[in-house]
Structures are given as structure tokens and as C-alpha cells.
Design a protein around this motif. Structure first.
Motif, PDB file in Angstrom:
ATOM      1  N   THR A 165       0.749  -1.360  -0.116  1.00  0.00           N
ATOM      2  CA  THR A 165       0.154  -0.059   0.104  1.00  0.00           C
ATOM      3  C   THR A 165       1.100   1.431  -0.065  1.00  0.00           C
ATOM      4  O   THR A 165       2.207   1.235   0.211  1.00  0.00           O
ATOM      5  CB  THR A 165      -0.916   0.160   1.188  1.00  0.00           C
ATOM      6  OG1 THR A 165      -0.297   0.096   2.431  1.00  0.00           O
ATOM      7  CG2 THR A 165      -1.673  -1.327   1.346  1.00  0.00           C
ATOM      8  N   ASP A 166       0.215   2.374  -0.260  1.00  0.00           N
ATOM      9  CA  ASP A 166       1.074   3.655  -0.412  1.00  0.00           C
ATOM     10  C   ASP A 166       1.696   3.920   0.977  1.00  0.00           C
ATOM     11  O   ASP A 166       2.622   4.473   1.324  1.00  0.00           O
ATOM     12  CB  ASP A 166       0.241   4.663  -0.667  1.00  0.00           C
ATOM     13  CG  ASP A 166      -0.041   4.745  -2.311  1.00  0.00           C
ATOM     14  OD1 ASP A 166       0.628   3.909  -3.016  1.00  0.00           O
ATOM     15  OD2 ASP A 166      -1.195   5.338  -3.081  1.00  0.00           O
ATOM     16  N   ALA A 167       0.636   3.675   2.145  1.00  0.00           N
ATOM     17  CA  ALA A 167       1.011   3.915   3.597  1.00  0.00           C
ATOM     18  C   ALA A 167       2.464   3.017   3.915  1.00  0.00           C
ATOM     19  O   ALA A 167       3.270   3.618   4.611  1.00  0.00           O
ATOM     20  CB  ALA A 167      -0.002   3.724   4.616  1.00  0.00           C
ATOM     21  N   LYS A 209       4.380   1.728   1.783  1.00  0.00           N
ATOM     22  CA  LYS A 209       5.673   2.265   1.060  1.00  0.00           C
ATOM     23  C   LYS A 209       6.293   3.607   1.763  1.00  0.00           C
ATOM     24  O   LYS A 209       7.521   3.548   1.650  1.00  0.00           O
ATOM     25  CB  LYS A 209       5.200   2.465  -0.545  1.00  0.00           C
ATOM     26  CG  LYS A 209       5.109   1.162  -1.227  1.00  0.00           C
ATOM     27  CD  LYS A 209       4.610   1.475  -2.454  1.00  0.00           C
ATOM     28  CE  LYS A 209       4.322   0.328  -3.492  1.00  0.00           C
ATOM     29  NZ  LYS A 209       3.504   0.454  -4.885  1.00  0.00           N
ATOM     30  N   ASP A 210       5.602   4.486   2.183  1.00  0.00           N
ATOM     31  CA  ASP A 210       5.750   5.742   2.750  1.00  0.00           C
ATOM     32  C   ASP A 210       6.751   5.240   4.158  1.00  0.00           C
ATOM     33  O   ASP A 210       7.714   5.943   4.245  1.00  0.00           O
ATOM     34  CB  ASP A 210       4.855   6.699   3.121  1.00  0.00           C
ATOM     35  CG  ASP A 210       4.249   7.401   1.982  1.00  0.00           C
ATOM     36  OD1 ASP A 210       4.941   7.423   0.878  1.00  0.00           O
ATOM     37  OD2 ASP A 210       3.194   7.925   1.845  1.00  0.00           O
ATOM     38  N   LEU A 211       6.077   4.237   4.697  1.00  0.00           N
ATOM     39  CA  LEU A 211       6.699   3.709   5.878  1.00  0.00           C
ATOM     40  C   LEU A 211       8.204   3.225   5.682  1.00  0.00           C
ATOM     41  O   LEU A 211       9.116   3.509   6.359  1.00  0.00           O
ATOM     42  CB  LEU A 211       5.654   2.935   6.770  1.00  0.00           C
ATOM     43  CG  LEU A 211       6.378   2.356   8.030  1.00  0.00           C
ATOM     44  CD1 LEU A 211       6.438   3.278   9.054  1.00  0.00           C
ATOM     45  CD2 LEU A 211       5.492   1.253   8.470  1.00  0.00           C
ATOM     46  N   ARG A 212       8.153   2.326   4.675  1.00  0.00           N
ATOM     47  CA  ARG A 212       9.312   1.574   4.393  1.00  0.00           C
ATOM     48  C   ARG A 212      10.520   2.520   3.780  1.00  0.00           C
ATOM     49  O   ARG A 212      11.563   2.700   4.118  1.00  0.00           O
ATOM     50  CB  ARG A 212       8.953   0.504   3.146  1.00  0.00           C
ATOM     51  CG  ARG A 212      10.142  -0.016   2.532  1.00  0.00           C
ATOM     52  CD  ARG A 212      10.969  -1.002   3.700  1.00  0.00           C
ATOM     53  NE  ARG A 212      10.065  -1.973   3.940  1.00  0.00           N
ATOM     54  CZ  ARG A 212       9.632  -3.143   3.229  1.00  0.00           C
ATOM     55  NH1 ARG A 212      10.065  -3.373   2.240  1.00  0.00           N
ATOM     56  NH2 ARG A 212       8.745  -3.929   3.978  1.00  0.00           N
ATOM     57  N   ARG A 213       9.908   3.778   2.986  1.00  0.00           N
ATOM     58  CA  ARG A 213      10.982   4.771   2.557  1.00  0.00           C
ATOM     59  C   ARG A 213      11.395   5.470   3.635  1.00  0.00           C
ATOM     60  O   ARG A 213      12.762   5.889   3.870  1.00  0.00           O
ATOM     61  CB  ARG A 213      10.345   5.730   1.486  1.00  0.00           C
ATOM     62  CG  ARG A 213      11.056   6.717   0.915  1.00  0.00           C
ATOM     63  CD  ARG A 213      10.367   7.298  -0.104  1.00  0.00           C
ATOM     64  NE  ARG A 213      10.938   8.326  -0.695  1.00  0.00           N
ATOM     65  CZ  ARG A 213      11.315   9.670  -0.446  1.00  0.00           C
ATOM     66  NH1 ARG A 213      11.243  10.073   0.641  1.00  0.00           N
ATOM     67  NH2 ARG A 213      12.354  10.270  -1.280  1.00  0.00           N
ATOM     68  N   ASN A 214      10.595   5.732   4.658  1.00  0.00           N
ATOM     69  CA  ASN A 214      11.169   6.597   6.101  1.00  0.00           C
ATOM     70  C   ASN A 214      12.079   5.784   6.534  1.00  0.00           C
ATOM     71  O   ASN A 214      13.052   6.127   7.312  1.00  0.00           O
ATOM     72  CB  ASN A 214       9.692   7.013   6.720  1.00  0.00           C
ATOM     73  CG  ASN A 214       9.088   8.116   6.204  1.00  0.00           C
ATOM     74  OD1 ASN A 214       9.725   8.832   5.409  1.00  0.00           O
ATOM     75  ND2 ASN A 214       7.917   8.225   6.455  1.00  0.00           N
ATOM     76  N   TYR A 244      13.837   1.982  -4.391  1.00  0.00           N
ATOM     77  CA  TYR A 244      13.459   3.212  -3.783  1.00  0.00           C
ATOM     78  C   TYR A 244      14.354   4.066  -4.340  1.00  0.00           C
ATOM     79  O   TYR A 244      14.109   5.373  -4.415  1.00  0.00           O
ATOM     80  CB  TYR A 244      13.233   3.164  -2.328  1.00  0.00           C
ATOM     81  CG  TYR A 244      12.027   2.295  -1.981  1.00  0.00           C
ATOM     82  CD1 TYR A 244      10.973   3.012  -1.375  1.00  0.00           C
ATOM     83  CD2 TYR A 244      12.089   0.904  -1.852  1.00  0.00           C
ATOM     84  CE1 TYR A 244       9.811   2.549  -0.842  1.00  0.00           C
ATOM     85  CE2 TYR A 244      10.857   0.308  -1.388  1.00  0.00           C
ATOM     86  CZ  TYR A 244       9.817   1.104  -0.940  1.00  0.00           C
ATOM     87  OH  TYR A 244       8.587   0.481  -0.516  1.00  0.00           O
ATOM     88  N   SER A 273      14.035  15.570   3.241  1.00  0.00           N
ATOM     89  CA  SER A 273      13.228  15.247   4.610  1.00  0.00           C
ATOM     90  C   SER A 273      13.473  15.727   5.728  1.00  0.00           C
ATOM     91  O   SER A 273      12.696  16.159   6.720  1.00  0.00           O
ATOM     92  CB  SER A 273      13.306  13.734   4.759  1.00  0.00           C
ATOM     93  OG  SER A 273      12.651  13.223   5.829  1.00  0.00           O
TER      94      SER A 273
END
Length: 204
Positions: free
Chosen positions: A6-8, A10-15, A52, A66
Motif C-alpha cells: 500500500t502507499d502507506a 511504502k511511505d513507512l518503508r521509505r522513511n 526506492y 526530509s
């Protein structure tokens, strides 16, 4: 580790990659940092990390975006809303200690200063996206103060550089010289003293 679908997620993984990357850069420097080490810190394969970020440099610029860019935007907002130089200083003095203590900016500064010659393009981008924006906002504030008759200086741009100097000093001090130190630098007191000195030097 499970694949992020999910987008959420993916954002968590990116962070997580940004956190792991900053820690690797901080401990080893840009030159010695390795993508495989960053992947290991994040608990994924190197291949997943490359989904990523295309390169070590790409990852570092994402960390800058960031960590540093939102602080510059906050600084610009503070200076835009302050019509009075002393009010702007009050707002900055209140914001800067938290900006240094509660963010990763000092870690970022240490990487940039310690290994600047290894990645000149990244340093150039940081100067453009962060430092020059901050200096432009401060210079504009000082120029407005001079035009209103509140302040006097022959060189607002140099005055802006002197205004920002304690921020750089504090960032370096907290990550280099406070390691294992019993007494911590009192940033609130430091910036209050800096404010007093600036007002004495710049008031007409």
C-alpha cells in the motif's frame, strides 16, 4: 520483511530507509557508507533498497529533503510573518533550540562538513536548497529593517551570515563535542545572548 503493497506501507518503508541511511552516513561518512549496509540496517535486501533509490547520492538527497528542507520552510514562514526585526528574533530564538535538539539536522551537518569533497554535487544542492534560501530570507529581513529605519548595516548579506553562524556552531557542537560530556550546551541561553548582541550591533 514483508513487501510494502500500500502507499502507506511504502511511505513507512521509505522513511525506514531514510533513517537507516542517515545513521550509516553519520557513523561512516559519505565515502565509506554502503548501500548494502543501509539495507541491512533497515532489515531488507539491497535489491529492495534500490527499488526506492537509484544510488547512495539519491538516498542522501532524499534525506536532505526530509530533514533540512522542512526546517528552511519553517524559517521562511517565521520571517515572512514578522514585520518587526526584534519580533522575528524572538520567534527565531524560541524555534532554533528545538530545531537543533529535536531534529536530525546536526547529524546531517556533520556528514556534509566531514566529507564534503567526496560528493561536491550533493554539497552544491544542499547549499542551493537549504543554506542560500535561509540566507536570502535573513538578508531580506535585515534589509527591511534598514529601510524602515530600525537597523543599520553596510552589508545585510554578511550580517545574515553572522546571524546564522551560531546555528552551525550549535549543530556541530551537539554531535561532536557533547559525546560523553556531562554538561550540555544550553541552546536557549546561547541564542538569547546572540539575540542581545545582534540588537546592540544592528540597531540604528
Amino acid at each position: 520483511m514483508r513487501r510494502a503493497n500500500t502507499d502507506a506501507a511504502k511511505d513507512l518503508r521509505r522513511n525506514q530507509f531514510l533513517e537507516a541511511g542517515l545513521q550509516e552516513f553519520f557513523e561512516r561518512g559519505f565515502s565509506l557508507a554502503k548501500m548494502e549496509n543501509i539495507a541491512r540496517r533497515a532489515g531488507v535486501s539491497k535489491g529492495t533498497l534500490y527499488l526506492y533509490f537509484d544510488s547512495k547520492q539519491d538516498l542522501f538527497m532524499a534525506i536532505v529533503s526530509s530533514v533540512a528542507v522542512p526546517r528552511v520552510e519553517m524559517l521562511e514562514g517565521i520571517l515572512r510573518q514578522a514585520n518587526d526585526f526584534e519580533l522575528a528574533l524572538d520567534l527565531l530564538v524560541n524555534a532554533l533550540p528545538m530545531m537543533i535538539q529535536d531534529s536530525k539536522l546536526p547529524m546531517l551537518a556533520k556528514v556534509l562538513i566531514g566529507d564534503a569533497f567526496a560528493f561536491p554535487e550533493v554539497v552544491k544542492r544542499y547549499r542551493q536548497d537549504v543554506i542560500e534560501r535561509a540566507l536570502a530570507s535573513l538578508t531580506d529581513l535585515i534589509q527591511r529593517g534598514c529601510e524602515s529605519g530600525q537597523l543599520h548595516t553596510d552589508n545585510p548579506h554578511n550580517a545574515a551570515r553572522l546571524m546564522v553562524a551560531p546555528v552551525i556552531f550549535s549543530a556541530i557542537w551537539t554531535v561532536v563535542f557533547e559525546q560523553g560530556a556531562e554538561q550540555k550546551l544550553d541552546l536557549t541561553s546561547l541564542f538569547q545572548t546572540h539575540k542581545s548582541m545582534l540588537l546592540k550591533a544592528l540597531r540604528k
